[in-house]
Each structure stands twice: as structure tokens, then as C-alpha cells.
Design an enzyme around this catalytic site. Sequence first.
Site, PDB file in Angstrom:
ATOM      1  CB  CYS A  73      47.554  41.476  86.843  1.00  0.00           C
ATOM      2  SG  CYS A  73      47.685  42.814  85.642  1.00  0.00           S
ATOM      3  CB  CYS A  79      43.372  45.622  82.610  1.00  0.00           C
ATOM      4  SG  CYS A  79      43.727  44.922  80.990  1.00  0.00           S
ATOM      5  CB  CYS A  82      43.211  38.660  83.132  1.00  0.00           C
ATOM      6  SG  CYS A  82      44.352  38.501  81.760  1.00  0.00           S
ATOM      7  CD  GLN A 298      42.578  28.489  68.435  1.00  0.00           C
ATOM      8  OE1 GLN A 298      42.514  29.253  69.384  1.00  0.00           O
ATOM      9  NE2 GLN A 298      41.505  27.960  67.882  1.00  0.00           N
ATOM     10  CE1 TYR A 327      31.518  29.490  58.876  1.00  0.00           C
ATOM     11  CE2 TYR A 327      31.203  27.249  59.678  1.00  0.00           C
ATOM     12  CZ  TYR A 327      30.681  28.443  59.231  1.00  0.00           C
ATOM     13  OH  TYR A 327      29.311  28.612  59.140  1.00  0.00           O
ATOM     14  CD  GLU A 348      38.238  31.297  56.186  1.00  0.00           C
ATOM     15  OE1 GLU A 348      37.743  32.444  56.207  1.00  0.00           O
ATOM     16  OE2 GLU A 348      38.086  30.468  57.106  1.00  0.00           O
ATOM     17  CG  ASP A 397      36.976  26.285  64.610  1.00  0.00           C
ATOM     18  OD1 ASP A 397      36.332  26.951  65.442  1.00  0.00           O
ATOM     19  OD2 ASP A 397      38.222  26.261  64.585  1.00  0.00           O
ATOM     20  CB  CYS A 424      35.285  30.593  70.184  1.00  0.00           C
ATOM     21  SG  CYS A 424      34.433  31.546  68.906  1.00  0.00           S
TER      22      CYS A 424
END
Length: 467
Positions: A73, A79, A82, A298, A327, A348, A397, A424
Amino acid sequence: MALQKGKTAELEIIDLAFGGMGIAKPDGFPVFVDRTIPGDKIIAKITKKKKNYAEGVVVNLIEPSSMRQEAPCAYADHCGGCRWQALPYAEQLKYKRQHVIDSLEHIGLLNGVLVKETTPSKQIFEFRNKMEFSCSPKRWLTIEELANPEIKKDFGLGLHVPGTFDKVIDIEKCLIQPDTGNQILSDIRQYIKDSGVPAYNLKTHEGFWRFVMLRSSTAFGSWMVNIITKQENNSLLIPLANQLMGKYPSITSVVNNITGRKASVSTGEYEKVVAGENHIREKIGEFTFEISANSFFQTNTKGAETLYSLVSDYADLSGNEHVIDLYSGTGTIPIWLSKDAGHVTGIEIIESAVADAKKNAALNQIKNCTFHVGDIKDVMPAILSGSDKKCDVMIIDPPRAGMHKDVVKQVNSIAPDRIVYVSCNPATLARDAAMLKSTYRVVEVQPVDMFPHTFHIESVALLEALR
């Protein structure tokens, strides 16, 4: 080595921290340096000095690591996205797994947990189905561009440079979204420039154009364009929509989110459909989902199928169980599990997400999923009231912050046979698993890479009740 803020130091990077920074340890003292990888020998300027650690930035790369590769990139050095592109993908997977192990051991004090090798992403470029780009009246410039009087220092549409809130890199090609998205982005950039209407200024709060959000469907190849502006202006937005849909038949939705809020948030105070539909459709496995502009979904569609298949394997359903998803969001996991469960109940707190979940269940003709809106601590007791109500398997989750301690108490008191915890954030996975250890043991953890070239890692943990 005596480190001083504002001074330089020669360092050798020996590890990667969770968060993505390289770590040097001169005389055992941790120094964190962004955009470095183990094996790099650098000159760093110390930007922060605390009692127990320091931070620095690279001034000169004396000797690159043997692992270091050329980042594909053009924006990789600047940036905020990534940052691990210089690290070979196989090495990225190893460090992500190690971060999960380290979190379990150092935060959760859980030693000896089986953490499997990281499952790789099926694609490491062009995998994101959603990208959000910011508009700025004054784009960020490199040192070389600043020195060139012929370079225009005007409008930018792209991604933020870390540490700046009002400047963006003018991104012509982002490698992690499908290339059609780059073409659409280029046309939108030119339209905005030609409009003569200024971008929103985060300092003065004047201007019109705020964000451009692009969503794509991996299964159907369709695109949604979401233009976020300060006010309504059909005379600007309708011609743009017509131009885009005329050139790109795959664009099936153009929406306009409108917000006058000062915060740099892309969700509108309200939304208008400019052209086409108010959603796009995506498919995971055999299930179809309608995704609106502000729905959570996702961002790695193929990765999501891998993740949900793992959830299903760990849940190990026989067809009779009552599953509760604490969740449940827009209902993706409950719908995925519906074919194997007796009944799935989702909880939720976001009302719009529950509305989406119900809509998606109806779209897939799912009859054994119910969704409740509200706080878990208030909703769960009502769901489980009655002698015949119980929870056999629980799906957890949570957001990055993990579970609230009151929810942990509820889970411990309900004590389902199995918990499948989707994380996550390895740090909060470790903390929550530690809070559950009086009732549960962590059988194993499977990291799943959904975000190549970043430090982010999803994990699925199987917890079994201690009987």
C-alpha cells in the site's frame, strides 16, 4: 541507557505488543515504537517518558528486520489502518495467537489454556465489505508534497493520519476494499470537487460534505453508497446518485445520512433514501441478511462464515437446546444457530438492531428465534422466569469493553452447561473468563483473523460448567 523525552536513542525491536507497536527493552525498560517489527534496529525519538515505560517514533531505520517486507500500500507509512503490512501474513497470525495467550496468562491468570493456531482470513486484501472515508477541506500532505508548490493543498477524501482529527490522507486506492469501491470513491471525489461546495471543517463546523461510506455484498456483488452531510441538499445528492447508478449497475442503494452534530461520527440524526433501496443484501452460509446503512454487520463476510461455523461447532447443539445470545445485535448468530437449536433467544440493548434481527429472521423464515430489546440484567430474569425455562447453551459476544460485572454474576447464577464466548478483544476475554472461573473452565480458544495487517484478532472460547 538513559532515555529522555525529546532525545534520540538507538533501539532494537524484540517483540510486538497488543495494540500493534514494536517493543524494545534497553536495560529491561520497555519502549514502544509504532510501525516497527521484531528485528528492526532503529534510531527513535522519545515522545513520552513515564516511570515504567516510554514511547518513541522512528527517525531512522538503521537495519531492517529479516522479516520486513515491502508494504504493497502506498499509504502504509502514514495511514492509521493496516500498520502491519510490512510483516509477512504468516508472522501476523503467530503474533495474534501469542497476544491471546499473553492476555489469558497475564490478565486472566489462566495458565495452560489450549489456544489453537490462528485461523487465517480467506482473503488478506479486498476483504472488507464496509469502508468509511472522511472528507476534509485541507488534506494531509507528506513532507515532499509540502515542498512542492504545484501540489494543491485542498480537499481530501480518505482516512485519518493517527494523531490528527481534522486531516485525512487523500486515498486513491485502498487495498482492503474491493477495487470497485476505489473507482466509486474516485468518482465521488471528483463530483465533490466539481460541486464547489466545501467539505465540513471540524474546527469551524462549517461546510457540507462529511463522510462517504461504502458497503458491498460479497454474495450478490451489490453496493450501497452512503453520503453523510451536514444538511439536506437534493440538488447535489440526486445528480450524484444518478451519475453513480448510471455508471455502476452494481450500485443498488444510495442513501444520505444527515447530521449537524459537531462530533466526528458518521451516523446521521436521520436518513433519506436518495435512489434505489434502503439496504443491500448479503448471504452467510444459507442465510440472507438485509443490511441498512447504519446496521452492524461483520466487515469480513467470508471471515464471518468461518467465525459462525466455529460458534456452531462449540455450541454442539442436538436440536432441543434453548440457546440465549446475550449481545445478539442484528441477529446473525441466533439465525445461524437456529437450524440446530430448539429455540434461540437474543437480547440486545439497541432497538434498531433488534428490529433488524426480527426482519432478518422473517426474511429467512426462521420460526424458532425471538429477540428482546433491553438491558441484559433486566431482560434475562423475565426470559427465564418459570420452572420450565432454562438456558442450555449461552452465546456471549460482547463489545470491546466486555461484560459488565453484574452480567457476569447473572451468568454464574444461571450456569448453562456451555458458554461460547466470541471476543474481539483478548484483554476483556481474559478478564471475563477469570471472573467466571469459579463456575467455568476454559476448554480451548480458537483465534480467527478477520482483520489482516492489523493487530485486531477475534477469538472464540469454549467454556464448560464445573459440575
